[in-house]
Each structure stands twice: as C-alpha cells, then as structure tokens.
Write an enzyme that holds these catalytic residues in place. Structure first.
Site, PDB file in Angstrom:
ATOM      1  N   ILE A 121      -2.061  32.869  58.734  1.00  0.00           N
ATOM      2  CA  ILE A 121      -2.390  31.583  59.355  1.00  0.00           C
ATOM      3  C   ILE A 121      -2.851  31.785  60.788  1.00  0.00           C
ATOM      4  CG2 ILE A 121      -1.539  29.248  59.781  1.00  0.00           C
ATOM      5  CD1 ILE A 121      -1.476  30.226  56.829  1.00  0.00           C
ATOM      6  N   GLU A 122      -2.196  32.684  61.495  1.00  0.00           N
ATOM      7  CA  GLU A 122      -2.471  32.858  62.915  1.00  0.00           C
ATOM      8  C   GLU A 122      -3.798  33.573  63.177  1.00  0.00           C
ATOM      9  OE1 GLU A 122      -1.096  31.803  65.562  1.00  0.00           O
ATOM     10  OE2 GLU A 122       0.763  30.932  64.851  1.00  0.00           O
ATOM     11  N   SER A 123      -4.033  34.673  62.461  1.00  0.00           N
ATOM     12  CA  SER A 123      -5.170  35.524  62.823  1.00  0.00           C
ATOM     13  C   SER A 123      -5.894  36.115  61.632  1.00  0.00           C
ATOM     14  CB  SER A 123      -4.664  36.675  63.700  1.00  0.00           C
ATOM     15  OG  SER A 123      -3.753  37.489  62.958  1.00  0.00           O
TER      16      SER A 123
END
Length: 553
Positions: free
Chosen positions: A161-163
């Site tokens: 989700i983040e990166s």
C-alpha cells in the site's frame, strides 16, 4: 517350679538331652506366638525403640489401617472406552504466501470501499505482478520480524500500500522508502539521513522502525485499524478525531471518525490486498512463487569498500546490490556508518570467500570535511578533481559555494587514504551558500507547466525550487499559480508574464526606442547607457507591480 514338655513316646523314657531340646522347641513356639498379631479391626501399637542418647523409649508413628469390612462386596471390574483427540501435524508452509495466510489475525473490514479497491487491483494484473515480484527480495525478512514480535501478518502487506515494495519510492510530501517515513518521523526512530545515506530506505532499519512505530500506535489506540490510520494520518490527528466523537457521544471506531479520503481508504486498500493474497483464484490473479526461505544474508564489513568492488567479488550486478542496499547514496560503502550489507544468500558466501583472497585496494573514495567556506572550483583544486566532477559526485548545483564543515566525497590520495570515521559517516551534511546574492522573486506558472519546466525556464535547480515551495520536483502547477524563486539579482528582474530578465530587458529596450520615434538599432547605439537604465527601471517597475497584484485577494 520348672515345667517341661516332651513329646509322648510309648516305649522310650525321656533323657536329659531330649528334655533340653523340647524346652528349646517350646520357647521358640512361644516367641513366635508372641510376635503374631491378630487383626480384629483395631490398630496395634508400634514397637518401642530406645534412644541411646537419652535411654528413653520412643514410639515410631504407624499409618492407620483402611481395610474395608468383610461384609461389603467388591464391584465388578469394568472396561472404559477413551477417545484421544488426534494430533494435528503442522507441516511447514509450502511457500511464503501460505505462511502469511496462516498469520492473518486482524478483524476483517467489509463494505463498498473494500469492493472498490478489490476491483482496482483485480483489473491491474500487471501491477500486481510487478509489485509482488519486487517484494520477493524483502518479504521473508518482514514476515520473520512480524512473527518474532507476535504481530498480525496483515502488516507484512503494508508496503504494498505504501510503496508497492519500492524502497526508492519518494512521495510528494518527501516520505521515502518501502515504509514511507517522513524525515522527522524517521529521525525519531533513529533512521539516519545525510549526504551519504538515507536509512529510511534501508531494508533492515526501516522495517525495524516501522514495526516499532506500529506497535507504539497499537499500544496508544488499542486497535489495529486505528493504529494504521495513525500511521497514515498521524497519531495527533487520529487522537483529535476520537476526542471530537467522544465529545459528541459518537462511536470512535475506524469507520466512525472523520478523516481525509486518503486515510478513509487506507485500511480498505490493505483489506483488498489481503483478500487477493488469501484467495488469488477468486480474483483471477496468479501470485509468483516465493520460497519460504531467506532471500538475502547479512555480511559485516570492517573496511570501507567501493560498491563496484563488492559487486565484482559477490558476482552480482551493481543494480541488484543497490536493490538490496537502497540506503546507499554514494559509490562507496562506509563501514563505520553501514557495517552490514545485504547480499543474495548464495552470493554472500562467494563474497566472503573472495574477500579473504583479495589483495588490491578496497576503496577509491573517502570523505573530506571542508575546513573553510570556499567555491566549488577552490575545493576541486584542493582535492585534485575537476569542478564538474566534484559537482556531479556531490550533487552541488551551479552558482553555489561550499560552507565550512561540509562533507564531500573525494578520491583517495596519499594525504586522504583512511576510512571514513563514524562521526562523519553518521552526521555528514552538505551546507551551501550562493556565489552571488539571491533575491526572492514570485513568478506565475504558465498553462500546462510543471515545477521542473518552470525551473528550467529560469535556469535554476528543480530540486531547489521544490524545496523553496515545499512541492514535489515534478509537481503540476495551475495556470497563474505563484511560485517562489531565489534568483541572482541579474536574473530576478523578470516580467510579470514569466519572461526571463534578459528577454524583458530587450523587450523594454525595443519599446523605449519605438516611443522615441527612432529606429531601434540606431537608438540603442546612440544612447546605449540611457536605454539600459530605462529598460532596467521599466523591468523593476513591472516586477513591483506584479508582486503588488499577487497580494490582492
């Protein structure tokens, strides 16, 4: 009076010897009969013993008798059937995905937002394939750390989700790394950020910091969904939203508090990825096989080594090495600041074997701390480099001087041939000052222009412009959006329409010449000084009026 008992014999009279043997036999019978005990339901006192030290008789304790009365019949012996629960044999997971699925422990979130995110990912199989293949380098280590801390395995999916599991990812808000740490948050979790390395991108350090942070947030809010919201939005914001709901008598769960759209969809995104990883066939998705074993091994260094030397000794490409060691910014690994490097499992053994047999130089670079403020040309002359090479290696923009105390990467020489010390490797900074006096100017963006193009139009660094305005390097700009620039005085005299200063001066010169009724070229030759003064004055007037107009509501 003596009593003697003898066996009756019809023919022989008793002799003295026979009488003696009879008495002995009778005595033996009496002794045996005296020792016999008849069990009549009463306990018999234990025999007395004599304490030799006190010459007193002591009585030893005796356990009571529990014999049942003879008139109570015994019950028949029966055979009882028992069922032992079967032993469940837990075989090791066949791959890492199965291991992750076994560790899911969060409460599932459901709803339209989750369905929307599932559809988004399911319609992008190429994207899922890229990010899952990228994760194969790092996922085993993350799973190991989460299991060691007894945390829910859903957190292993958070870098998706983040990166998208890209350790080089940088957000528009300057968050960096797989776990997307902001600079200040990274510093609070001991992630070093300097001109030589950025630990927010380091696989081991950033994972440790992210799990520490998530554990801290879970301890603060007592709920993993709220902890994730705080990870994305900030714990202060989540705390204020909860306080607001409490004041209004409303529920304080993740789906109840008021939050930005990005945070509102944050946990649904994680839930959607969880659902896809749990049942990939249901979403027409094929996950790449990731073995349930380490991808990399940690190797400890005690000397500075060039990245090229490490790659050659380990028999890996520099690109693969940097993919496992993304925190490194320079062509050399400084052992004092980065004592541990990551290499593919088999290549780590190859590297250590070849390193022991290596006889040449290990590092060709070192760090030099600038003693006094100087120009880049002066610094390059000191260290035996060209000015352009020194600028390129240390990312020094044009028209900037280097301040005292800055750390520069320079080639090793006879005078500078030692490894970089710890205080320099951990705290190296590059401090610059302009070669000329800069002046703050506000310009307007053109239609379809982004920050990088605007910076190019004015001949300044896009990175500097982004820093001055707290924007991303490639941020899109709205037509007429005001952008702050720090320009040398000779460049800052720009027209309000964004025309660079030199063009503005030329344009003003032509206008002045025409207004005088003379040919432009003749006017410029005849009254050169006057024209320049008027043009300069005109440009200044236009910049001032533009700045004044920008202040209007």
């Amino acid at each position: 009076m003596t009593h003697a008992f003898a066996l009756p014999t019809p023919t022989l009279s008793p002799s003295p010897n026979r009488r003696w043997w009879g008495a002995a036999a009778l005595a033996a019978v009496l002794i045996l009969s005296g020792c016999a005990t008849v069990d009549n339901g009463q306990s018999t006192p234990a025999p007395s013993t004599t304490d030799p030290s006190s010459n007193r008789a002591t009585t030893s304790p005796r356990l009571p008798s529990y014999r049942l009365p003879g008139n109570i019949p015994l019950s028949d012996i029966g055979v009882a059937s028992t069922s032992v629960p079967p032993v469940t044999l837990l075989a090791a997971p066949a791959d890492l995905w199965e291991r992750i699925r076994r560790g899911f422990a969060m409460t599932d979130l459901d709803g339209d937002l989750v369905r929307d995110q599932e559809r988004w990912y399911a319609t992008r199989p190429d994207y899922i394939q890229r990010m899952t293949e990228r994760s194969s380098r790092y996922l085993f280590h993350i799973v190991e750390e989460i299991e060691r801390r007894n945390m829910p395995m859903e957190l292993a999916l958070l870098p998706f989700i983040e990166s998208a599991f890209n350790p080089q990812a940088v957000s528009s808000a300057r968050a960096a790394g797989m776990w997307q740490f902001m600079p200040a948050t990274g510093e609070s979790f001991d992630l070093k950020q300097n001109v030589f390395r950025d630990d927010r991108r380091d696989v081991l350090a950033s994972t440790r910091a992210a799990l520490d942070y998530l554990q801290q947030l879970h301890g603060r809010f007592g709920n993993w969904h709220l902890a994730l919201a705080a990870y994305n939005w900030g714990q202060g914001n989540v705390n204020r939203a909860i306080t607001q709901n409490k004041r209004l008598g409303l529920p304080t769960g993740y789906t109840d508090i008021n939050m930005p759209l990005e945070t509102r969809t944050y946990v649904p995104k994680l839930q959607a990825v969880k659902n896809i990883m749990a049942r990939p066939q249901a979403f027409n998705t094929t996950l790449p096989l990731i073995g349930n074993h380490p991808f990399f091994d940690t190797v400890t260094l005690d000397r500075d080594i060039d990245v090229s030397v490490i790659a050659r000794l380990a028999e890996v490409s520099e690109g693969d090495f940097r993919a496992l060691n993304p925190s490194l910014k320079q062509p050399v690994v400084m052992a004092a600041g980065t004592p541990n490097i990551l290499l593919p499992w088999d290549n780590a053994v190859i590297f250590q074997t070849k390193l022991q047999a290596h006889t040449g130089a290990l590092a060709s670079w070192t760090a030099w701390v600038v003693p006094t403020t100087m120009t880049v040309a002066q610094a390059a002359s000191r260290v035996g480099m060209s000015e352009s090479e020194l600028r390129e290696v240390n990312n020094i923009p044009p028209r900037m001087s280097v301040r005292a105390g800055s750390s520069l990467l320079v080639p090793r020489s006879g005078q500078r041939n030692s490894d970089v010390p710890l205080h320099v490797a951990d705290n190296a900074q590059l401090s610059l000052q302009p070669d000329v006096v800069l002046q703050r100017s506000v310009v307007k963006a053109r239609k379809g222009e982004n920050l990088a193009r605007l910076a190019q139009r004015y001949g300044v660094s896009a990175v500097s412009v982004a820093g001055w305005n707290k924007l991303a390097v490639n941020a899109s700009l709205k037509p007429g959006q005001r952008v702050t620039l720090m320009l040398p005085k000779r460049v800052s005299l720009a027209a309000s329409d964004g025309t660079p200063a030199k063009k503005a001066v030329a344009s003003s010169t032509r206008k002045v010449a025409k207004s005088a009724g003379q040919p432009t070229k003749a006017k410029a030759v005849a009254k050169k000084k006057t024209t320049k003064a008027v043009a300069s004055s005109s440009a200044k007037t236009r910049v001032a009026s533009s700045a004044k107009a920008d202040k209007k509501p």
